[in-house]
Write a protein that holds these residues in place. Structure first.
Motif, PDB file in Angstrom:
ATOM      1  N   ASP A  43      61.218   3.902 -23.866  1.00 45.38           N
ATOM      2  CA  ASP A  43      62.140   4.097 -22.731  1.00 45.38           C
ATOM      3  C   ASP A  43      63.565   3.588 -22.956  1.00 45.38           C
ATOM      4  O   ASP A  43      64.183   3.013 -22.039  1.00 45.38           O
ATOM      5  CB  ASP A  43      61.558   3.436 -21.462  1.00 45.38           C
ATOM      6  CG  ASP A  43      60.208   4.021 -21.070  1.00 45.38           C
ATOM      7  OD1 ASP A  43      59.757   4.962 -21.719  1.00 45.38           O
ATOM      8  OD2 ASP A  43      59.600   3.520 -20.101  1.00 45.38           O
ATOM      9  N   PHE A  65      67.910   3.176 -17.953  1.00 40.59           N
ATOM     10  CA  PHE A  65      67.582   1.746 -17.975  1.00 40.59           C
ATOM     11  C   PHE A  65      68.690   0.903 -18.597  1.00 40.59           C
ATOM     12  O   PHE A  65      68.817  -0.276 -18.277  1.00 40.59           O
ATOM     13  CB  PHE A  65      66.271   1.514 -18.741  1.00 40.59           C
ATOM     14  CG  PHE A  65      65.082   2.094 -18.036  1.00 40.59           C
ATOM     15  CD1 PHE A  65      64.639   1.555 -16.833  1.00 40.59           C
ATOM     16  CD2 PHE A  65      64.427   3.207 -18.537  1.00 40.59           C
ATOM     17  CE1 PHE A  65      63.568   2.098 -16.147  1.00 40.59           C
ATOM     18  CE2 PHE A  65      63.343   3.763 -17.864  1.00 40.59           C
ATOM     19  CZ  PHE A  65      62.912   3.206 -16.669  1.00 40.59           C
ATOM     20  N   LEU A  69      67.853  -0.824  -9.144  1.00 42.07           N
ATOM     21  CA  LEU A  69      66.839  -1.817  -8.768  1.00 42.07           C
ATOM     22  C   LEU A  69      67.450  -3.206  -8.602  1.00 42.07           C
ATOM     23  O   LEU A  69      66.750  -4.154  -8.271  1.00 42.07           O
ATOM     24  CB  LEU A  69      65.731  -1.873  -9.836  1.00 42.07           C
ATOM     25  CG  LEU A  69      64.864  -0.617  -9.984  1.00 42.07           C
ATOM     26  CD1 LEU A  69      63.929  -0.755 -11.183  1.00 42.07           C
ATOM     27  CD2 LEU A  69      64.060  -0.354  -8.724  1.00 42.07           C
ATOM     28  N   GLU A 117      60.419   7.421 -19.589  1.00 43.35           N
ATOM     29  CA  GLU A 117      59.808   7.395 -18.253  1.00 43.35           C
ATOM     30  C   GLU A 117      60.571   8.367 -17.359  1.00 43.35           C
ATOM     31  O   GLU A 117      61.814   8.319 -17.320  1.00 43.35           O
ATOM     32  CB  GLU A 117      59.871   5.980 -17.650  1.00 43.35           C
ATOM     33  CG  GLU A 117      59.234   5.917 -16.259  1.00 43.35           C
ATOM     34  CD  GLU A 117      59.263   4.517 -15.632  1.00 43.35           C
ATOM     35  OE1 GLU A 117      59.535   3.533 -16.345  1.00 43.35           O
ATOM     36  OE2 GLU A 117      59.026   4.432 -14.405  1.00 43.35           O
ATOM     37  N   LYS A 135      54.369   3.588 -16.151  1.00 47.59           N
ATOM     38  CA  LYS A 135      54.894   2.497 -16.966  1.00 47.59           C
ATOM     39  C   LYS A 135      54.210   2.468 -18.332  1.00 47.59           C
ATOM     40  O   LYS A 135      54.836   2.172 -19.347  1.00 47.59           O
ATOM     41  CB  LYS A 135      54.708   1.152 -16.246  1.00 47.59           C
ATOM     42  CG  LYS A 135      55.334   1.097 -14.836  1.00 47.59           C
ATOM     43  CD  LYS A 135      56.802   1.437 -14.828  1.00 47.59           C
ATOM     44  CE  LYS A 135      57.392   1.346 -13.422  1.00 47.59           C
ATOM     45  NZ  LYS A 135      58.742   1.960 -13.358  1.00 47.59           N
ATOM     46  N   VAL A 178      62.088  -1.119 -23.829  1.00 48.07           N
ATOM     47  CA  VAL A 178      62.295  -1.823 -22.555  1.00 48.07           C
ATOM     48  C   VAL A 178      61.317  -1.336 -21.490  1.00 48.07           C
ATOM     49  O   VAL A 178      60.870  -0.211 -21.541  1.00 48.07           O
ATOM     50  CB  VAL A 178      63.738  -1.616 -22.060  1.00 48.07           C
ATOM     51  CG1 VAL A 178      64.721  -2.218 -23.028  1.00 48.07           C
ATOM     52  CG2 VAL A 178      64.078  -0.139 -21.813  1.00 48.07           C
ATOM     53  N   THR A 179      61.083  -2.214 -20.502  1.00 52.93           N
ATOM     54  CA  THR A 179      61.399  -3.630 -20.494  1.00 52.93           C
ATOM     55  C   THR A 179      60.151  -4.413 -20.925  1.00 52.93           C
ATOM     56  O   THR A 179      59.029  -3.944 -20.735  1.00 52.93           O
ATOM     57  CB  THR A 179      61.844  -4.130 -19.084  1.00 52.93           C
ATOM     58  OG1 THR A 179      60.751  -3.969 -18.159  1.00 52.93           O
ATOM     59  CG2 THR A 179      63.051  -3.383 -18.586  1.00 52.93           C
ATOM     60  N   VAL A 228      57.440  -4.927 -18.273  1.00 52.93           N
ATOM     61  CA  VAL A 228      56.992  -3.764 -17.504  1.00 52.93           C
ATOM     62  C   VAL A 228      56.405  -2.707 -18.463  1.00 52.93           C
ATOM     63  O   VAL A 228      55.216  -2.730 -18.762  1.00 52.93           O
ATOM     64  CB  VAL A 228      58.111  -3.214 -16.593  1.00 52.93           C
ATOM     65  CG1 VAL A 228      57.618  -2.020 -15.767  1.00 52.93           C
ATOM     66  CG2 VAL A 228      58.592  -4.305 -15.635  1.00 52.93           C
ATOM     67  N   CYS A 229      57.223  -1.803 -18.981  1.00 52.34           N
ATOM     68  CA  CYS A 229      56.647  -0.697 -19.765  1.00 52.34           C
ATOM     69  C   CYS A 229      56.118  -1.143 -21.124  1.00 52.34           C
ATOM     70  O   CYS A 229      55.148  -0.580 -21.629  1.00 52.34           O
ATOM     71  CB  CYS A 229      57.663   0.429 -19.888  1.00 52.34           C
ATOM     72  SG  CYS A 229      57.919   1.255 -18.298  1.00 52.34           S
TER      73      CYS A 229
HETATM   74  N1  TIU Z   1      60.577   1.332 -18.797  1.00 51.79           N
HETATM   75  C1  TIU Z   1      60.364   0.399 -17.868  1.00 51.79           C
HETATM   76  O1  TIU Z   1      60.146  -0.759 -18.169  1.00 51.79           O
HETATM   77  N2  TIU Z   1      60.494   0.801 -16.540  1.00 51.79           N
HETATM   78  C2  TIU Z   1      60.863  -0.047 -15.522  1.00 51.79           C
HETATM   79  O2  TIU Z   1      60.915   0.362 -14.371  1.00 51.79           O
HETATM   80  N3  TIU Z   1      61.205  -1.324 -15.877  1.00 51.79           N
HETATM   81  C3  TIU Z   1      61.697  -2.308 -15.070  1.00 51.79           C
HETATM   82  O3  TIU Z   1      61.819  -3.434 -15.536  1.00 51.79           O
HETATM   83  N4  TIU Z   1      62.048  -2.018 -13.838  1.00 51.79           N
END
Ligand code: TIU
Length: 235
Positions: A25, A30, A40, A73, A133, A158-159, A162-163
């Protein structure tokens, strides 16, 4: 041929021919202002520091002939593959599907959805579009890895919490060995980044291994390289 990478919790032995580099991603949405990450409430500039080391790893993986997989994503333009819960999350005035400075947020085909220029996929590299994710959920990633006889994944992108984490957990349960490169994954939240990496390699490597990219590059130097001209032509 196998390589030994100095890593935590202990050295990892990988066969480059059975290893894929996963770049998760690295999209404008991002990493650049005006995208999903910023909407966000995050400072997206923090992610910029991983681009240079990740570009070096990408080139080294290409030279070593590894399978390269990029993920993105995002969703279909009609958002029919986006769960209502994901659309509603955050109570955002502008969210997934809204029009932003780089097109509709997290929508396939839009400028913001695509990968940043510095890490553009080369012809022949796999690009996986994923609605969630995790990189395995509702994608053909596992099929491609199994058909390619891939056993180990070098995980970047990233991140971190999360993903990257979701993908590592999915991969681990499917029997893939994951090596996460500490300087090639990034988060908007430095403390989450640090702890997420600890969570991967704690308890004897409960989800996998972590290493600095320099340790992977040092291990790869022992492998004969393909001529760069061949790589430039998409080989
Ligand atoms: N690619 C990914 O990590 N999607 C997110 O939404 N990450 C966040 O940290 N928000």
């Amino acid at each position: 041929m196998s390589l030994t990478v100095s890593a935590r919790p202990y050295d990892l032995v990988v066969d480059p021919d059975a290893t894929a580099l996963i770049v998760i991603d690295m999209q404008r949405d991002f990493l650049e202002p005006g995208g999903f990450g910023e909407l966000l409430g995050n400072d997206v500039s923090l992610l910029g520091q991983i681009v240079e080391p990740l570009a070096s790893v990408l080139w080294a993986a290409r030279a070593a002939g590894m399978l390269i997989v990029h993920t993105r994503e995002g969703h279909r333009p009609d958002l029919s593959d986006c769960p209502p819960s994901k659309l509603a999350r955050g109570r955002l005035d502008m969210g997934i599907g809204s029009s932003g400075p780089k097109g509709r947020i997290l929508v396939r085909g839009e400028e913001g959805h695509d990968i940043i220029d510095a890490l553009s996929p080369r012809e022949g590299e796999v690009v996986i579009d994923k609605p969630g994710k995790g990189s395995f959920y509702a994608t053909d990633l596992e099929l491609l890895l199994r058909n390619g006889e891939i056993k180990s994944l070098i995980v970047t992108g990233v991140t971190t919490e999360v993903c990257v984490h979701t993908t590592v957990r999915e991969a681990n349960d499917r029997g893939f060995e994951c090596l996460v490169l500490t300087d090639c994954v990034g988060s908007y939240l430095p403390e989450f980044h640090r702890v997420a990496l600890e969570m991967i390699c704690a308890q004897g490597g409960i989800f996998g291994w972590v290493a600095h990219s320099a340790d992977l590059l040092a291990a790869l130097e022992s492998k004969p390289q393909r001529p760069l001209a061949t790589i430039g032509e998409g080989g």
